[in-house]
Design a protein around this motif. Sequence first.
Motif, PDB file in Angstrom:
ATOM      1  N   LEU A  21      28.441   4.341 -30.960  1.00 29.66           N
ATOM      2  CA  LEU A  21      29.606   4.824 -30.220  1.00 29.66           C
ATOM      3  C   LEU A  21      29.915   3.941 -29.021  1.00 29.66           C
ATOM      4  CD1 LEU A  21      29.030   8.692 -30.297  1.00 29.66           C
ATOM      5  CD2 LEU A  21      30.543   7.320 -31.741  1.00 29.66           C
ATOM      6  N   ASP A  22      28.888   3.480 -28.327  1.00 30.83           N
ATOM      7  CA  ASP A  22      29.123   2.588 -27.196  1.00 30.83           C
ATOM      8  C   ASP A  22      29.794   1.289 -27.651  1.00 30.83           C
ATOM      9  OD1 ASP A  22      28.068   4.356 -25.385  1.00 30.83           O
ATOM     10  OD2 ASP A  22      26.075   3.448 -25.347  1.00 30.83           O
ATOM     11  N   ALA A  23      29.358   0.768 -28.794  1.00 30.32           N
ATOM     12  CA  ALA A  23      29.973  -0.452 -29.325  1.00 30.32           C
ATOM     13  C   ALA A  23      31.426  -0.187 -29.727  1.00 30.32           C
ATOM     14  CB  ALA A  23      29.176  -0.965 -30.520  1.00 30.32           C
ATOM     15  N   ALA A  24      31.697   1.006 -30.244  1.00 38.29           N
ATOM     16  CA  ALA A  24      33.069   1.358 -30.619  1.00 38.29           C
ATOM     17  C   ALA A  24      33.962   1.430 -29.387  1.00 38.29           C
ATOM     18  CB  ALA A  24      33.084   2.688 -31.367  1.00 38.29           C
ATOM     19  N   VAL A  25      33.441   2.011 -28.307  1.00 40.32           N
ATOM     20  CA  VAL A  25      34.216   2.074 -27.062  1.00 40.32           C
ATOM     21  C   VAL A  25      34.503   0.666 -26.553  1.00 40.32           C
ATOM     22  CG1 VAL A  25      34.153   2.776 -24.645  1.00 40.32           C
ATOM     23  CG2 VAL A  25      33.377   4.365 -26.408  1.00 40.32           C
ATOM     24  N   ASP A  29      38.170  -0.925 -26.038  1.00 42.33           N
ATOM     25  CA  ASP A  29      38.560  -1.447 -24.721  1.00 42.33           C
ATOM     26  C   ASP A  29      39.055  -2.885 -24.833  1.00 42.33           C
ATOM     27  OD1 ASP A  29      37.897   0.877 -23.395  1.00 42.33           O
ATOM     28  OD2 ASP A  29      35.930   0.182 -22.743  1.00 42.33           O
ATOM     29  N   ARG A  30      38.404  -3.659 -25.684  1.00 41.82           N
ATOM     30  CA  ARG A  30      38.698  -5.087 -25.788  1.00 41.82           C
ATOM     31  C   ARG A  30      39.926  -5.377 -26.646  1.00 41.82           C
ATOM     32  NH1 ARG A  30      34.076  -6.226 -27.362  1.00 41.82           N
ATOM     33  NH2 ARG A  30      34.460  -6.439 -29.607  1.00 41.82           N
ATOM     34  N   GLU A  31      40.080  -4.630 -27.762  1.00 47.57           N
ATOM     35  CA  GLU A  31      41.101  -4.999 -28.743  1.00 47.57           C
ATOM     36  C   GLU A  31      42.062  -3.874 -29.103  1.00 47.57           C
ATOM     37  OE1 GLU A  31      39.608  -7.258 -32.089  1.00 47.57           O
ATOM     38  OE2 GLU A  31      37.725  -7.621 -31.035  1.00 47.57           O
ATOM     39  N   GLY A  32      41.849  -2.692 -28.577  1.00 51.93           N
ATOM     40  CA  GLY A  32      42.752  -1.589 -28.855  1.00 51.93           C
ATOM     41  C   GLY A  32      42.286  -0.724 -30.010  1.00 51.93           C
ATOM     42  N   LEU A  33      42.847   0.480 -30.054  1.00 52.80           N
ATOM     43  CA  LEU A  33      42.412   1.466 -31.040  1.00 52.80           C
ATOM     44  C   LEU A  33      42.702   1.027 -32.470  1.00 52.80           C
ATOM     45  CD1 LEU A  33      41.095   4.252 -31.144  1.00 52.80           C
ATOM     46  CD2 LEU A  33      43.393   5.261 -31.025  1.00 52.80           C
ATOM     47  N   LYS A  34      43.796   0.306 -32.676  1.00 55.74           N
ATOM     48  CA  LYS A  34      44.144  -0.124 -34.039  1.00 55.74           C
ATOM     49  C   LYS A  34      43.121  -1.096 -34.613  1.00 55.74           C
ATOM     50  CE  LYS A  34      49.156   0.576 -33.680  1.00 55.74           C
ATOM     51  NZ  LYS A  34      50.502  -0.073 -33.746  1.00 55.74           N
ATOM     52  N   LEU A  63      35.935   8.690 -34.380  1.00 56.75           N
ATOM     53  CA  LEU A  63      36.948   8.973 -33.365  1.00 56.75           C
ATOM     54  C   LEU A  63      36.542  10.169 -32.504  1.00 56.75           C
ATOM     55  CD1 LEU A  63      40.214   8.453 -35.462  1.00 56.75           C
ATOM     56  CD2 LEU A  63      39.068   6.832 -33.956  1.00 56.75           C
ATOM     57  N   ASP A  64      35.992  11.199 -33.136  1.00 58.40           N
ATOM     58  CA  ASP A  64      35.501  12.337 -32.357  1.00 58.40           C
ATOM     59  C   ASP A  64      34.396  11.892 -31.405  1.00 58.40           C
ATOM     60  OD1 ASP A  64      37.213  14.159 -33.559  1.00 58.40           O
ATOM     61  OD2 ASP A  64      35.764  14.776 -35.079  1.00 58.40           O
ATOM     62  N   GLY A  65      33.588  10.947 -31.861  1.00 63.84           N
ATOM     63  CA  GLY A  65      32.513  10.441 -31.022  1.00 63.84           C
ATOM     64  C   GLY A  65      33.023   9.698 -29.799  1.00 63.84           C
ATOM     65  N   LEU A  66      34.143   8.996 -29.941  1.00 61.77           N
ATOM     66  CA  LEU A  66      34.731   8.308 -28.789  1.00 61.77           C
ATOM     67  C   LEU A  66      35.170   9.311 -27.736  1.00 61.77           C
ATOM     68  CD1 LEU A  66      36.919   5.517 -30.438  1.00 61.77           C
ATOM     69  CD2 LEU A  66      34.613   5.339 -29.533  1.00 61.77           C
ATOM     70  N   LEU A 100      40.628   6.139 -17.118  1.00 64.74           N
ATOM     71  CA  LEU A 100      41.259   4.912 -16.632  1.00 64.74           C
ATOM     72  C   LEU A 100      40.418   3.696 -16.980  1.00 64.74           C
ATOM     73  CD1 LEU A 100      42.594   6.005 -13.112  1.00 64.74           C
ATOM     74  CD2 LEU A 100      43.881   5.755 -15.251  1.00 64.74           C
ATOM     75  N   GLY A 101      39.101   3.891 -17.080  1.00 65.19           N
ATOM     76  CA  GLY A 101      38.225   2.792 -17.466  1.00 65.19           C
ATOM     77  C   GLY A 101      38.253   2.494 -18.950  1.00 65.19           C
ATOM     78  N   HIS A 102      38.733   3.450 -19.750  1.00 67.33           N
ATOM     79  CA  HIS A 102      38.807   3.273 -21.204  1.00 67.33           C
ATOM     80  C   HIS A 102      40.180   3.729 -21.695  1.00 67.33           C
ATOM     81  CE1 HIS A 102      34.504   2.529 -21.147  1.00 67.33           C
ATOM     82  NE2 HIS A 102      34.320   3.669 -20.511  1.00 67.33           N
ATOM     83  N   PRO A 103      41.251   3.036 -21.297  1.00 66.88           N
ATOM     84  CA  PRO A 103      42.601   3.495 -21.645  1.00 66.88           C
ATOM     85  C   PRO A 103      42.863   3.540 -23.141  1.00 66.88           C
ATOM     86  CG  PRO A 103      42.657   1.267 -20.730  1.00 66.88           C
ATOM     87  CD  PRO A 103      41.273   1.799 -20.496  1.00 66.88           C
ATOM     88  N   GLY A 104      42.113   2.748 -23.923  1.00 67.24           N
ATOM     89  CA  GLY A 104      42.302   2.787 -25.362  1.00 67.24           C
ATOM     90  C   GLY A 104      41.908   4.118 -25.968  1.00 67.24           C
ATOM     91  N   VAL A 105      41.053   4.869 -25.281  1.00 67.05           N
ATOM     92  CA  VAL A 105      40.605   6.166 -25.780  1.00 67.05           C
ATOM     93  C   VAL A 105      41.583   7.279 -25.390  1.00 67.05           C
ATOM     94  CG1 VAL A 105      38.657   7.797 -25.807  1.00 67.05           C
ATOM     95  CG2 VAL A 105      38.225   5.350 -25.619  1.00 67.05           C
ATOM     96  N   LEU A 106      42.499   6.990 -24.480  1.00 63.48           N
ATOM     97  CA  LEU A 106      43.418   8.015 -23.993  1.00 63.48           C
ATOM     98  C   LEU A 106      44.201   8.726 -25.103  1.00 63.48           C
ATOM     99  CD1 LEU A 106      44.944   6.721 -20.643  1.00 63.48           C
ATOM    100  CD2 LEU A 106      44.139   9.029 -21.107  1.00 63.48           C
TER     101      LEU A 106
END
Length: 217
Positions: A21-25, A29-34, A63-66, A100-106
């Motif tokens: 999950l940490d690697a997924a976050v 963060d780096r490349e976006g949810l897509k 996704l639930d894990g994120l 705010l630190g992980h806007p891709g997860v918003l």
Amino acid sequence: MPAEAKRARGERAGLTRERVLDAAVELVDREGLKALTMRRLGAALGVEAMTLYHHVPGKDALLDGLVERVFAGAAPVEGAPDGWRPWLRAYADALRTALLGHPGVLPLAAARPAATPAALDAVERGLRVLTSAGFPLGRALHALNSLTLLVVSHAAAECALATPDGPGSAADLATLDPHRYPLTGEAARTGAGTDDAERFAFAVEALITGFGAGVGG
């Protein structure tokens, strides 16, 4: 590298669900949810995608894990020696910082409910704090959900308005016709009411004050 060798390397690497999950976050963060796919995530961890299914049964669980990683990390410990109000303030501040630190997860935080055991543990902690202070269970859940929705929507708005001189920005509003919009223009020029953190704290305090009507603690 042969698939068997990569799988063996993944097993020796000692992958855990938390590490996946940490690697997924980090990937989001780096490349976006897509960009988040099981194959891309496996590559980031140096294993075959199939290896990940030992830790997350599928994309929905990932996704639930994120969402879990953001919400569970934001909830303070259950003990609230200073009362429920400081607990809620700390929760709101920590959740805003995490989002705010992980806007891709918003987008996930806004659309997916707390569904994993760890995420539900965080909800349970909040409900125990509030019910112990005298909130009826239904009112406690309303309070926790209302505050969470405020934090998520506020963080989303902060990320969306990040362009400093785009439409609706302070720089843009400062150019409005001063005869038609004297107060809006003044606020934009002076910065009155435009600070994100100040507005967030104001809204959180207003909600908490409302929650406390008729409740002690």
